[in-house]
Design an enzyme around this catalytic site. Structure first.
Site, PDB file in Angstrom:
ATOM      1  N   GLU A   1      43.611  54.475  30.828  1.00  0.00           N
ATOM      2  CA  GLU A   1      44.811  53.856  31.421  1.00  0.00           C
ATOM      3  C   GLU A   1      46.037  54.206  30.580  1.00  0.00           C
ATOM      4  O   GLU A   1      47.086  54.595  31.108  1.00  0.00           O
ATOM      5  CB  GLU A   1      44.678  52.322  31.468  1.00  0.00           C
ATOM      6  CG  GLU A   1      43.501  51.802  32.291  1.00  0.00           C
ATOM      7  CD  GLU A   1      42.216  51.657  31.512  1.00  0.00           C
ATOM      8  OE1 GLU A   1      42.095  52.233  30.403  1.00  0.00           O
ATOM      9  OE2 GLU A   1      41.299  50.968  32.010  1.00  0.00           O
TER      10      GLU A   1
ATOM     11  N   ASP B   1      33.134  48.701  41.744  1.00  0.00           N
ATOM     12  CA  ASP B   1      32.413  47.441  41.509  1.00  0.00           C
ATOM     13  C   ASP B   1      33.336  46.232  41.320  1.00  0.00           C
ATOM     14  O   ASP B   1      32.862  45.118  41.157  1.00  0.00           O
ATOM     15  CB  ASP B   1      31.495  47.579  40.282  1.00  0.00           C
ATOM     16  CG  ASP B   1      32.250  48.011  39.033  1.00  0.00           C
ATOM     17  OD1 ASP B   1      33.359  48.566  39.160  1.00  0.00           O
ATOM     18  OD2 ASP B   1      31.726  47.798  37.926  1.00  0.00           O
TER      19      ASP B   1
HETATM   20  C1  UGA Z   1      35.558  49.930  32.149  1.00  0.00           C
HETATM   21  C2  UGA Z   1      37.047  49.612  32.319  1.00  0.00           C
HETATM   22  O1  UGA Z   1      37.247  48.225  32.517  1.00  0.00           O
HETATM   23  C3  UGA Z   1      37.613  50.364  33.515  1.00  0.00           C
HETATM   24  O2  UGA Z   1      38.981  50.023  33.684  1.00  0.00           O
HETATM   25  C4  UGA Z   1      37.451  51.824  33.286  1.00  0.00           C
HETATM   26  O3  UGA Z   1      37.784  52.501  34.457  1.00  0.00           O
HETATM   27  C5  UGA Z   1      36.008  52.143  32.958  1.00  0.00           C
HETATM   28  O4  UGA Z   1      35.467  51.295  31.920  1.00  0.00           O
HETATM   29  C6  UGA Z   1      35.957  53.554  32.462  1.00  0.00           C
HETATM   30  O5  UGA Z   1      35.409  53.786  31.372  1.00  0.00           O
HETATM   31  O6  UGA Z   1      36.461  54.448  33.126  1.00  0.00           O
HETATM   32  P1  UGA Z   1      33.315  49.435  33.481  1.00  0.00           P
HETATM   33  O7  UGA Z   1      33.076  48.306  34.416  1.00  0.00           O
HETATM   34  O8  UGA Z   1      32.695  49.415  32.126  1.00  0.00           O
HETATM   35  O9  UGA Z   1      34.903  49.561  33.332  1.00  0.00           O
HETATM   36  O10 UGA Z   1      32.978  50.840  34.127  1.00  0.00           O
HETATM   37  P2  UGA Z   1      32.154  51.169  35.451  1.00  0.00           P
HETATM   38  O11 UGA Z   1      32.483  50.213  36.532  1.00  0.00           O
HETATM   39  O12 UGA Z   1      30.738  51.384  35.118  1.00  0.00           O
HETATM   40  O13 UGA Z   1      32.778  52.603  35.818  1.00  0.00           O
HETATM   41  C7  UGA Z   1      34.132  52.760  36.179  1.00  0.00           C
HETATM   42  C8  UGA Z   1      34.204  53.587  37.454  1.00  0.00           C
HETATM   43  O14 UGA Z   1      33.695  54.894  37.208  1.00  0.00           O
HETATM   44  C9  UGA Z   1      33.379  53.001  38.604  1.00  0.00           C
HETATM   45  O15 UGA Z   1      34.093  53.091  39.806  1.00  0.00           O
HETATM   46  C10 UGA Z   1      32.125  53.851  38.601  1.00  0.00           C
HETATM   47  O16 UGA Z   1      31.562  53.997  39.896  1.00  0.00           O
HETATM   48  C11 UGA Z   1      32.608  55.187  38.058  1.00  0.00           C
HETATM   49  N1  UGA Z   1      31.574  55.904  37.253  1.00  0.00           N
HETATM   50  C12 UGA Z   1      30.873  55.257  36.294  1.00  0.00           C
HETATM   51  C13 UGA Z   1      31.344  57.240  37.514  1.00  0.00           C
HETATM   52  O17 UGA Z   1      31.955  57.842  38.395  1.00  0.00           O
HETATM   53  N2  UGA Z   1      30.379  57.896  36.773  1.00  0.00           N
HETATM   54  C14 UGA Z   1      29.656  57.276  35.807  1.00  0.00           C
HETATM   55  O18 UGA Z   1      28.783  57.925  35.182  1.00  0.00           O
HETATM   56  C15 UGA Z   1      29.901  55.929  35.570  1.00  0.00           C
HETATM   57 MN    MN Z   2      33.192  48.287  36.477  1.00  0.00          MN
END
Ligand code: UGA
Ligand code: MN
Length: 321
Positions: free
Chosen positions: A258, A175
């Site tokens: 990270e 995203d």
């Molecule tokens: C925050 C942090 O800013 C990121 O650097 C970190 O990677 C992420 O949390 C994390 O917890 O891993 P945020 O925007 O809140 O980012 O997180 P998302 O964009 O919802 O998810 C991070 C990534 O994991 C996305 O590429 C998403 O597609 C994936 N994801 C999310 C999954 O594979 N499974 C899930 O249930 C939720």
């Molecule tokens: Mn995100």
């Protein structure tokens, strides 16, 4: 006499142009489809790639020359099923299409291959690997924040360890927004490179603080007890360097992904390269898409039998009954 010479030069010019065009066409169709290694319970399993929807031919998109003699960037993207998944991956994929020598590792938080993702990957025509990397059950059922995308990224790392000998690794959430210049900056990373990420926390940015080219501290909205308070989109790792650290991986600890990853590489800030003009340029943005509710079920109405809506229904996420 002179006219004949001009004709000769014109003909030679056309010939060179034609050969260049043919070579270009050939290079764009040179696509390595490594594809689906299903990945379950934290252990990758060799498997067959599932065909995209109905095994239909998907027209490949145009891409830059991939035969440039430059290091490959393994972009590891965690993703999961939701209404905005395909649009997000389309935007990221079409960003990556502008970048040569990308190998896109798309790791999905699921047990089942997602044909819509595969169809997009087939269309984009860049070298890719699709992995199914579900979040282990014990984390999924936990209340509170979850280690999002960790099984996915570790699956991607494991794939790189098995298949790559050189190049660079970058964790690109599906995203975020990436300026393609970020890939120029990270491509020659020797160990770990770092660079600013915009739109992170109320501070608006997350970056190492650099004075006269030297590391001073970190600027980030959540330092806590992190040794490396950086964002996932703010660093890249050299593949050789990773291969020398067999135990390095990302911990299943929300907020410390990270930090844990970088700690496991056993790196010191003296060894980190500060790119993007000494961390003065923002080429990665932590954008987020607001919640999007599943669509109403009216598309299923029998009055739409035998219409295009029967096909389009597959493209959207419907509310449960
Ligand atoms: C925050 C942090 O800013 C990121 O650097 C970190 O990677 C992420 O949390 C994390 O917890 O891993 P945020 O925007 O809140 O980012 O997180 P998302 O964009 O919802 O998810 C991070 C990534 O994991 C996305 O590429 C998403 O597609 C994936 N994801 C999310 C999954 O594979 N499974 C899930 O249930 C939720
Ligand atoms: Mn995100």
């Amino acid at each position: 006499m002179q006219r004949r010479l001009v004709t000769k030069y014109l003909l030679a010019g056309f010939l060179v142009m034609a050969v260049t065009m043919i070579l270009y066409e050939m290079s764009t169709s040179r696509v390595e489809r490594i594809s689906c290694l299903p990945y379950g319970n934290g252990v990758p399993m060799e498997g067959l790639r599932m065909p995209a929807l109905d095994q239909k031919e998907v027209a490949p998109a145009r891409r830059p020359m991939d035969n440039a003699d430059i290091p490959t960037i393994y972009v590891i993207t965690p993703t999961y099923k939701r209404p905005a998944q395909i649009p997000e991956l389309t935007r990221l994929g079409q960003t990556l299409m502008h970048v040569p020598r990308i190998h896109w590792i798309v790791a999905e938080d699921t047990n089942n291959t997602n044909p819509h993702v595969l169809e997009l990957l087939d269309h984009l025509g860049m070298p890719y690997t699709y992995l199914t990397t579900p979040m282990p059950h014990k984390y999924r059922i936990k209340s509170g924040s979850k280690p999002k995308g960790v099984a996915n990224r570790n699956g991607g790392l494991e794939w790189v360890r098995k298949h790559a000998t050189s190049g660079v690794i970058y964790f690109a959430d599906d995203d975020n927004t990436y300026d393609i210049r970020v890939f120029d900056e990270m491509r020659y990373t020797k160990r770990v490179s770092m660079f600013p990420v915009g739109l992170v926390t109320s501070k608006g940015i997350s970056t190492p603080v650099v004075r006269n080219g030297k590391f001073v501290s970190f600027y980030d909205g959540w330092i806590s007890n992190r040794k490396f308070p950086v964002d996932m989109a703010g660093f890249a790792i050299n593949v050789n360097f990773l291969l020398k650290k067999p135990g390095a991986s990302m911990p299943f600890v929300p907020g410390y992904e990270e930090d844990g990853m970088l700690r496991s590489l056993n790196i010191t800030m003296n060894e980190v390269e500060f790119v993007a003009d000494n961390c003065t340029k923002v080429y990665a943005w932590h954008t987020r898409t607001g919640p999007i509710a599943p669509a109403s079920r009216s598309i299923l109405d029998s009055k739409y039998n035998d219409t295009n809506l029967r096909v389009l229904r597959e493209k959207i996420h419907l509310k449960k009954k």
